[in-house]
Scaffold this motif. Sequence first.
Motif, PDB file in Angstrom:
ATOM      1  N   LEU A 108       0.819  -1.214   0.000  1.00  0.00           N
ATOM      2  CA  LEU A 108       0.000   0.000   0.000  1.00  0.00           C
ATOM      3  C   LEU A 108       0.854   1.266   0.000  1.00  0.00           C
ATOM      4  CD1 LEU A 108      -2.611  -1.158   2.652  1.00  0.00           C
ATOM      5  CD2 LEU A 108      -3.074  -0.791   0.217  1.00  0.00           C
ATOM      6  N   ILE A 109       2.084   1.161   0.525  1.00  0.00           N
ATOM      7  CA  ILE A 109       2.927   2.354   0.684  1.00  0.00           C
ATOM      8  C   ILE A 109       4.313   2.181   0.069  1.00  0.00           C
ATOM      9  CG2 ILE A 109       3.943   3.977   2.352  1.00  0.00           C
ATOM     10  CD1 ILE A 109       1.814   3.243   4.324  1.00  0.00           C
ATOM     11  N   PHE A 110       4.876   0.969   0.159  1.00  0.00           N
ATOM     12  CA  PHE A 110       6.290   0.801  -0.187  1.00  0.00           C
ATOM     13  C   PHE A 110       6.646   1.219  -1.614  1.00  0.00           C
ATOM     14  CE2 PHE A 110      10.281  -1.696  -0.775  1.00  0.00           C
ATOM     15  CZ  PHE A 110      11.024  -1.003   0.178  1.00  0.00           C
ATOM     16  N   PRO A 111       5.784   0.997  -2.615  1.00  0.00           N
ATOM     17  CA  PRO A 111       6.150   1.482  -3.958  1.00  0.00           C
ATOM     18  C   PRO A 111       6.396   2.989  -4.014  1.00  0.00           C
ATOM     19  CG  PRO A 111       4.386  -0.132  -4.113  1.00  0.00           C
ATOM     20  CD  PRO A 111       4.559   0.172  -2.641  1.00  0.00           C
ATOM     21  N   ILE A 112       5.684   3.747  -3.176  1.00  0.00           N
ATOM     22  CA  ILE A 112       5.918   5.202  -3.124  1.00  0.00           C
ATOM     23  C   ILE A 112       7.297   5.466  -2.534  1.00  0.00           C
ATOM     24  CG2 ILE A 112       5.019   7.420  -2.327  1.00  0.00           C
ATOM     25  CD1 ILE A 112       2.322   6.016  -1.844  1.00  0.00           C
ATOM     26  N   ILE A 113       7.628   4.746  -1.481  1.00  0.00           N
ATOM     27  CA  ILE A 113       8.946   4.889  -0.846  1.00  0.00           C
ATOM     28  C   ILE A 113      10.046   4.548  -1.845  1.00  0.00           C
ATOM     29  CG2 ILE A 113      10.455   3.821   0.886  1.00  0.00           C
ATOM     30  CD1 ILE A 113       8.002   3.641   2.726  1.00  0.00           C
ATOM     31  N   GLN A 114       9.855   3.465  -2.613  1.00  0.00           N
ATOM     32  CA  GLN A 114      10.867   3.077  -3.602  1.00  0.00           C
ATOM     33  C   GLN A 114      11.060   4.152  -4.659  1.00  0.00           C
ATOM     34  OE1 GLN A 114       9.139  -0.852  -4.590  1.00  0.00           O
ATOM     35  NE2 GLN A 114      11.143  -1.717  -4.076  1.00  0.00           N
ATOM     36  N   SER A 120      12.621   9.467   6.876  1.00  0.00           N
ATOM     37  CA  SER A 120      12.232  10.464   5.879  1.00  0.00           C
ATOM     38  C   SER A 120      11.484   9.818   4.713  1.00  0.00           C
ATOM     39  CB  SER A 120      13.466  11.204   5.359  1.00  0.00           C
ATOM     40  OG  SER A 120      13.980  12.071   6.347  1.00  0.00           O
ATOM     41  N   LEU A 121      11.951   8.659   4.275  1.00  0.00           N
ATOM     42  CA  LEU A 121      11.276   7.964   3.183  1.00  0.00           C
ATOM     43  C   LEU A 121       9.867   7.540   3.590  1.00  0.00           C
ATOM     44  CD1 LEU A 121      14.253   5.827   1.861  1.00  0.00           C
ATOM     45  CD2 LEU A 121      13.000   7.540   0.536  1.00  0.00           C
ATOM     46  N   LYS A 122       9.702   7.102   4.838  1.00  0.00           N
ATOM     47  CA  LYS A 122       8.376   6.700   5.334  1.00  0.00           C
ATOM     48  C   LYS A 122       7.441   7.906   5.398  1.00  0.00           C
ATOM     49  CE  LYS A 122      10.129   2.885   8.185  1.00  0.00           C
ATOM     50  NZ  LYS A 122      10.432   2.480   9.580  1.00  0.00           N
ATOM     51  N   VAL A 123       7.958   9.035   5.849  1.00  0.00           N
ATOM     52  CA  VAL A 123       7.139  10.251   5.897  1.00  0.00           C
ATOM     53  C   VAL A 123       6.657  10.616   4.501  1.00  0.00           C
ATOM     54  CG1 VAL A 123       7.177  12.734   6.344  1.00  0.00           C
ATOM     55  CG2 VAL A 123       8.189  11.161   7.996  1.00  0.00           C
ATOM     56  N   ILE A 124       7.560  10.548   3.529  1.00  0.00           N
ATOM     57  CA  ILE A 124       7.174  10.854   2.146  1.00  0.00           C
ATOM     58  C   ILE A 124       6.091   9.879   1.683  1.00  0.00           C
ATOM     59  CG2 ILE A 124       7.977  10.855  -0.250  1.00  0.00           C
ATOM     60  CD1 ILE A 124      10.742  11.781   0.866  1.00  0.00           C
ATOM     61  N   GLY A 125       6.300   8.571   1.936  1.00  0.00           N
ATOM     62  CA  GLY A 125       5.331   7.569   1.505  1.00  0.00           C
ATOM     63  C   GLY A 125       3.960   7.794   2.110  1.00  0.00           C
TER      64      GLY A 125
END
Length: 880
Positions: A248-254, A274-279
């Motif tokens: 649900l989120i990890f592709p955005i983080i990638q 920071s990557l999690k916040v962006i996702g």
Amino acid sequence: MSSNPHYLSGNEIRNIFLDFFAQRDHQILPSASLVPEDPTVLLTIAGMLPFKPIFLGQRTPEFKRATTSQKCIRTNDIENVGRTKRHHTFFEMLGNFSFGDYFKEQAIAWGWEISTEVFGFSPQNLVISVFEDDDEAFGIWRDQIGVPEARIKRLGEDDNFWVSGPTGPCGPCSEIYYDFHPERGDENIDLEDDSRFIEFYNLVFMQYNRDASGNLTPLQNKNIDTGMGLDRMAQILQKVPNNYETDLIFPIIQTAAQIAGIDYHKSDEKTKTSLKVIGDHVRSVIHMIADEIRASNVGRGYVLRRLIRRVVRHGRLIGISDEFTTQVAETAIALSESAYPNVRQREAAIKAELQREESNFLRTLDRGEKLLEEIIQEVKQQGKTSISGESAFTLYDTYGFPLELTQEVAEENHLTVDEAGFNAEMQKQVERAKAAHETIDLTVQGSLDKLAEHIQVTEFLGYTQPAATAKVEAILVEGVSQEEAEAGTEVQIVLDKTPFYAESGGQIGDRGYISGDGIVVRVEDVKKESDFFVHFGRIERGTLRVGDNITAQIDPACRRRAQANHTATHLLQAALKKIVDDGISQAGSLVSFDRLRFDFNCPCALTAEEVQQIEEQVNTWIAEAHAAKVEVLPLAEAKARGAVAMFGEKYGEEVRVIDFPSVSMELCGGTHVSNTAEIGVFKIISEAGVASGVRRIEAVSGPAILDYLDLRDKIVKDLSDRFKVKPEELPDRITTLQSELRTSQKELESLKVQLAIAKSDSLLQTAETVGDYKIIVAQLEDVDPESLKTAAERLLQKIGNGAVVLGSVPEVGKVSIVAAFSQEVNKKGLQAGKFVGAIAKICGGGGGGRPNLAQAGGRDASKLPEALQQAQSELKSALS
């Protein structure tokens, strides 16, 4: 199915849940907008929020059972996002609801069935919590479901008793937890241990009503409200260590990691955060914009702007310097579009808003970096070794500069940051924000909600009746329920029926009077709270009491004005679609008694010709006298006929359609003329942009045209008197004056330059020889920046090989400094831009420019002599 959890995608989990309850006679309802109907709540923050009026008994449900996947946003724990396994701003809540139908026993049975038989959780991996006094739920879990007593935990009111507020519907909860380590046994189970347990399904048994004294009485209709966190289910079923690493989120983080050129799994914890916040935040942002929220400095617009800025800030922290938000948004849209098609439909608007906000904020961050440079210089000059917490917080709060970045830059300059002071300032802000804390409160409407069970909803008669006899159901004074109120009191009145239109769909509420035996109340506004019409006014005569029979009468003149302007907005939208672009859609509107405002999505400004054509088309339709056809139709049928939906409106299964055949057909609950001829005339006042991709037309129609023309006439007469010319001669007279003013300004600028040159020529004799160079450093009084620059260039020309630094105070609170260096000085390593920028910091400013010529500014005029002395000293040292 398998007895052990197995991998399911987020989309599969959502569909399985909804299908399970659909097979058990639940109506699948679409997710409500993130902009809630309840005006007291900023955003939709829980799956049950759209059903608030049903739980309060204010609205009769269309279905006894329902199931939804509701998108939600909460920001009260925003600082924990990315730092814990499960905190989010955006999340989806899967829910099943019973409105006076099944209750505890069935809800528990289905909760267990979907968890074990459908999602395949082993009973050994499940632990149950119940409210400490809820023996009924405890017995159902133990005796009917077969859960061992040791794995049923009784918890207190703080954990397992759901309340809507100080009063109102409430009841015990039962929660289902997933146990990642059942091998640790059943002794001393601590559900607070989130390394072992995760709560994924909450069953709320809404069975009581709590009064002001805290007494609980059983509700006539008991309700079920459940919530299963989709992100948490995905974490469990996909066997990942936290919610962020699900599909649900990890592709955005990638995507963000690829842009930054880093590997998430090889990154340190700060980078992962920071990557999690962006996702997380990007999901919130795309859904907010898709639901017509625009970034601003107030309300939900501020929440959106803050989230976008946090995305940009964390992008900077991981090394992304260019604009990137639209790229991560594309990934988020692709992930969400199957469940929420509007994110793809609104893709252009989402990306345009992100691009505009990101670009603006990057400029703000640049200003923050310059301010940080000034703070560092000041700290060093004062002989200190630490940046104050107050300064760091100003950078964070005003310029969006993260503490981590301030600390990093400070460290490069061998300084520290007062983190404790920063945290103290942050805490002060938290305290200030407590009043706006987001909670699910079904009683925030105060006395009105407390009275909801005892008074009937308002029947609206205003489409056909300008006056009606009615009964006073409630009187509120400053929001507090009263039995009576006397003359001179500002009141809010609820009637059992009313002819007054309540503010909705952009149209303001009616004005008029409420009168009775010796009673007169002037009504200034009407608003709708749930299904109650609240009349805001002032008692002018008599004493008004609850239960009084009165006459409610709207002001017919105001109603006619509103009707004309509202119908004109429909004709305006139709004209825009016909003349400019059929794809134009409404982005907001205002219908008042004196004017109308219509916002619409359009990428470019209208031409003057298009504006004229639109105005002419609307007036043509008015003159053609099209009769209105008003129908109440099923929503699907209305859409099939081509009816246009109004921005911000919520629609039920049946809708009111306003049709002017062959001209305009819209879904609208507002009041309208019965024939376009009643509008009289339509005039566009202005057309302008109000945001990226959004234009606004302001116009007047009907009786308001006379007010507009009277004002224009007074202005023209006043100008004619002042300029001593006829009205038709005004344009030529103004053009002449503008030309004369420009000539005078040019003459003034020329005189300023000549004066500066004259002053500077006297400085030639002060030129000081330093080695092979000549230098002039001096202050000229009252010389503007441009003239100062001309003077410096002229002096350098005359002295040849050397350097000139001039300063001036052209106005209060403003310092100007110019440096002009010859090529030979540049060869010595001196750059005019860097040199003058450093000197200007002494005056509280900065600047720069080319190596041979540069200009800077400052704020502290008292420091100009010191700055020039420093310039002279540095030039001598460098050139000798």
